[in-house]
Design a protein around this motif. Structure first.
Motif, PDB file in Angstrom:
ATOM      1  N   ASP A  11       0.847  -1.186   0.000  1.00  0.00           N
ATOM      2  CA  ASP A  11       0.000   0.000   0.000  1.00  0.00           C
ATOM      3  C   ASP A  11       0.884   1.238   0.000  1.00  0.00           C
ATOM      4  O   ASP A  11       2.008   1.223   0.500  1.00  0.00           O
ATOM      5  CB  ASP A  11      -0.897   0.026   1.247  1.00  0.00           C
ATOM      6  CG  ASP A  11      -2.039  -0.944   1.132  1.00  0.00           C
ATOM      7  OD1 ASP A  11      -1.935  -2.058   1.667  1.00  0.00           O
ATOM      8  OD2 ASP A  11      -3.033  -0.583   0.469  1.00  0.00           O
ATOM      9  N   CYS A  12       0.339   2.324  -0.543  1.00  0.00           N
ATOM     10  CA  CYS A  12       1.065   3.574  -0.605  1.00  0.00           C
ATOM     11  C   CYS A  12       0.057   4.716  -0.550  1.00  0.00           C
ATOM     12  O   CYS A  12      -1.051   4.601  -1.119  1.00  0.00           O
ATOM     13  CB  CYS A  12       1.871   3.635  -1.906  1.00  0.00           C
ATOM     14  SG  CYS A  12       2.749   5.187  -2.164  1.00  0.00           S
ATOM     15  N   ALA A  13       0.429   5.812   0.129  1.00  0.00           N
ATOM     16  CA  ALA A  13      -0.447   6.980   0.156  1.00  0.00           C
ATOM     17  C   ALA A  13      -0.238   7.815  -1.101  1.00  0.00           C
ATOM     18  O   ALA A  13       0.887   7.959  -1.592  1.00  0.00           O
ATOM     19  CB  ALA A  13      -0.149   7.813   1.403  1.00  0.00           C
ATOM     20  N   ALA A  17       6.140   8.475  -2.402  1.00  0.00           N
ATOM     21  CA  ALA A  17       6.877   7.565  -3.271  1.00  0.00           C
ATOM     22  C   ALA A  17       6.475   6.122  -2.978  1.00  0.00           C
ATOM     23  O   ALA A  17       6.321   5.733  -1.825  1.00  0.00           O
ATOM     24  CB  ALA A  17       8.374   7.737  -3.062  1.00  0.00           C
ATOM     25  N   ALA A  18       6.328   5.348  -4.028  1.00  0.00           N
ATOM     26  CA  ALA A  18       6.078   3.911  -3.896  1.00  0.00           C
ATOM     27  C   ALA A  18       7.367   3.189  -4.257  1.00  0.00           C
ATOM     28  O   ALA A  18       7.920   3.414  -5.342  1.00  0.00           O
ATOM     29  CB  ALA A  18       4.945   3.474  -4.800  1.00  0.00           C
ATOM     30  N   ASN A  19       7.848   2.352  -3.340  1.00  0.00           N
ATOM     31  CA  ASN A  19       9.091   1.600  -3.558  1.00  0.00           C
ATOM     32  C   ASN A  19       8.762   0.118  -3.616  1.00  0.00           C
ATOM     33  O   ASN A  19       8.407  -0.487  -2.603  1.00  0.00           O
ATOM     34  CB  ASN A  19      10.085   1.861  -2.426  1.00  0.00           C
ATOM     35  CG  ASN A  19      10.505   3.311  -2.365  1.00  0.00           C
ATOM     36  OD1 ASN A  19      11.333   3.771  -3.141  1.00  0.00           O
ATOM     37  ND2 ASN A  19       9.910   4.043  -1.446  1.00  0.00           N
ATOM     38  N   ALA A  60       9.230   6.212 -13.988  1.00  0.00           N
ATOM     39  CA  ALA A  60       9.758   5.620 -12.767  1.00  0.00           C
ATOM     40  C   ALA A  60      11.276   5.635 -12.758  1.00  0.00           C
ATOM     41  O   ALA A  60      11.918   5.982 -13.759  1.00  0.00           O
ATOM     42  CB  ALA A  60       9.257   4.181 -12.646  1.00  0.00           C
ATOM     43  N   SER A  61      11.826   5.227 -11.615  1.00  0.00           N
ATOM     44  CA  SER A  61      13.258   4.983 -11.480  1.00  0.00           C
ATOM     45  C   SER A  61      13.479   3.528 -11.097  1.00  0.00           C
ATOM     46  O   SER A  61      12.647   2.938 -10.395  1.00  0.00           O
ATOM     47  CB  SER A  61      13.880   5.886 -10.413  1.00  0.00           C
ATOM     48  OG  SER A  61      13.803   7.234 -10.805  1.00  0.00           O
ATOM     49  N   HIS A  77       5.945   9.920  -7.150  1.00  0.00           N
ATOM     50  CA  HIS A  77       4.761  10.590  -6.594  1.00  0.00           C
ATOM     51  C   HIS A  77       3.529   9.786  -7.026  1.00  0.00           C
ATOM     52  O   HIS A  77       2.916  10.082  -8.046  1.00  0.00           O
ATOM     53  CB  HIS A  77       4.648  12.030  -7.094  1.00  0.00           C
ATOM     54  CG  HIS A  77       5.856  12.856  -6.813  1.00  0.00           C
ATOM     55  ND1 HIS A  77       6.197  13.306  -5.557  1.00  0.00           N
ATOM     56  CD2 HIS A  77       6.840  13.294  -7.643  1.00  0.00           C
ATOM     57  CE1 HIS A  77       7.327  13.987  -5.626  1.00  0.00           C
ATOM     58  NE2 HIS A  77       7.741  13.991  -6.872  1.00  0.00           N
ATOM     59  N   ALA A  78       3.214   8.759  -6.255  1.00  0.00           N
ATOM     60  CA  ALA A  78       2.160   7.833  -6.681  1.00  0.00           C
ATOM     61  C   ALA A  78       0.796   8.519  -6.745  1.00  0.00           C
ATOM     62  O   ALA A  78       0.460   9.357  -5.896  1.00  0.00           O
ATOM     63  CB  ALA A  78       2.092   6.650  -5.730  1.00  0.00           C
ATOM     64  N   THR A  79       0.036   8.179  -7.759  1.00  0.00           N
ATOM     65  CA  THR A  79      -1.335   8.664  -7.890  1.00  0.00           C
ATOM     66  C   THR A  79      -2.281   7.458  -7.855  1.00  0.00           C
ATOM     67  O   THR A  79      -1.854   6.307  -7.961  1.00  0.00           O
ATOM     68  CB  THR A  79      -1.550   9.422  -9.204  1.00  0.00           C
ATOM     69  OG1 THR A  79      -1.510   8.480 -10.289  1.00  0.00           O
ATOM     70  CG2 THR A  79      -0.474  10.478  -9.414  1.00  0.00           C
TER      71      THR A  79
END
Lengths: 111, 113
Positions: A11-13, A17-19, A60-61, A77-79
């Motif tokens: 999960d990510c807000a 950033a989502a890793n 992405a990276s 910057h996750a959307t």
């Protein structure tokens, strides 16, 4: 069989950033790390790939460890539209080289 | 460019019927692929082609046939459909050089009852 190991879900807000991690401890010297994602019911979408250097594009990276046994896909910057299943795949370059899809990581971006 | 297109989007077949899933790409890609995806699973390669007139089997070719008469088109033929062929079918293509990233179509959802 897939040569990679990924967590089944994360999960990510939104806005953070989502890793997404991936282990590929048996990767060969001539194999690349590819990342694809699949948004619900759609065809998979190519994100990025790399051999040993870190790579960045507009989506992405990709960070690959020095020993190449693991990597991390970073969505800076996750959307909400990044909610998808993310697949990490190792393969040699070449059109005849198969993409072997495992079960991937289901990333849920929360508002 | 339209990219990779697939028709139909949905289809219901009865056991024993036959059909052809169409795939076309307008990127002048040499390589084309057919995958199937069963519910909750990753994709499995059915057949692929390295150019017009050349095809080869993937992981799960049984029950399917392909042909590649032009660079643009790569149809997948199901003969004598079985319930085990209920799946979502994706076509993909890639260029001859570069990173060999594959571009996928939107898929065909097939149900065999």
């Amino acid at each position: 069989d897939a040569k990679t190991t990924q967590p089944p879900s994360m999960d990510c807000a939104e806005g953070r950033a989502a890793n997404l991690p991936c282990n590929h401890s048996t990767i060969s010297g001539n194999e690349y790390v590819y990342w694809y994602r699949q948004i619900h019911s759609q065809g998979p979408q190519y994100i990025i790939h790399g051999l040993k250097n870190n790579e960045t594009n507009e989506m992405a990276s990709l960070i690959i460890t020095e020993d190449r046994k693991s990597s991390t896909l970073i969505l800076p910057h996750a959307t909400l539209r990044d909610t998808a299943v993310y697949y990490c795949i190792v393969r040699r370059q070449g059109g005849s080289e198969k993409l072997v899809f495992g079960k991937g990581t289901k990333l849920t971006v929360n508002p | 460019n339209a990219g990779v297109t697939q028709t139909p989007k949905f289809r219901i077949l009865k056991i024993g019927q036959s059909m052809t899933l169409q795939c076309a790409q307008d990127m002048n890609h040499n390589y084309m692929y057919w995958y199937r995806q069963d519910p909750g699973m990753g994709l499995k390669l059915i057949y692929y082609s390295v150019g017009a007139g050349i095809t080869d089997k993937g992981e799960v070719p049984n029950g399917y046939n392909v042909s590649r008469s032009t660079t643009e088109d790569f149809p997948l033929r199901l003969e004598l459909a079985a319930p085990s062929q209920t799946s979502v079918y994706f076509c993909a293509s890639t260029a001859l050089a570069g990173g060999y990233e594959q571009y996928f179509g939107p898929g065909t959802r097939l149900t065999v009852t």
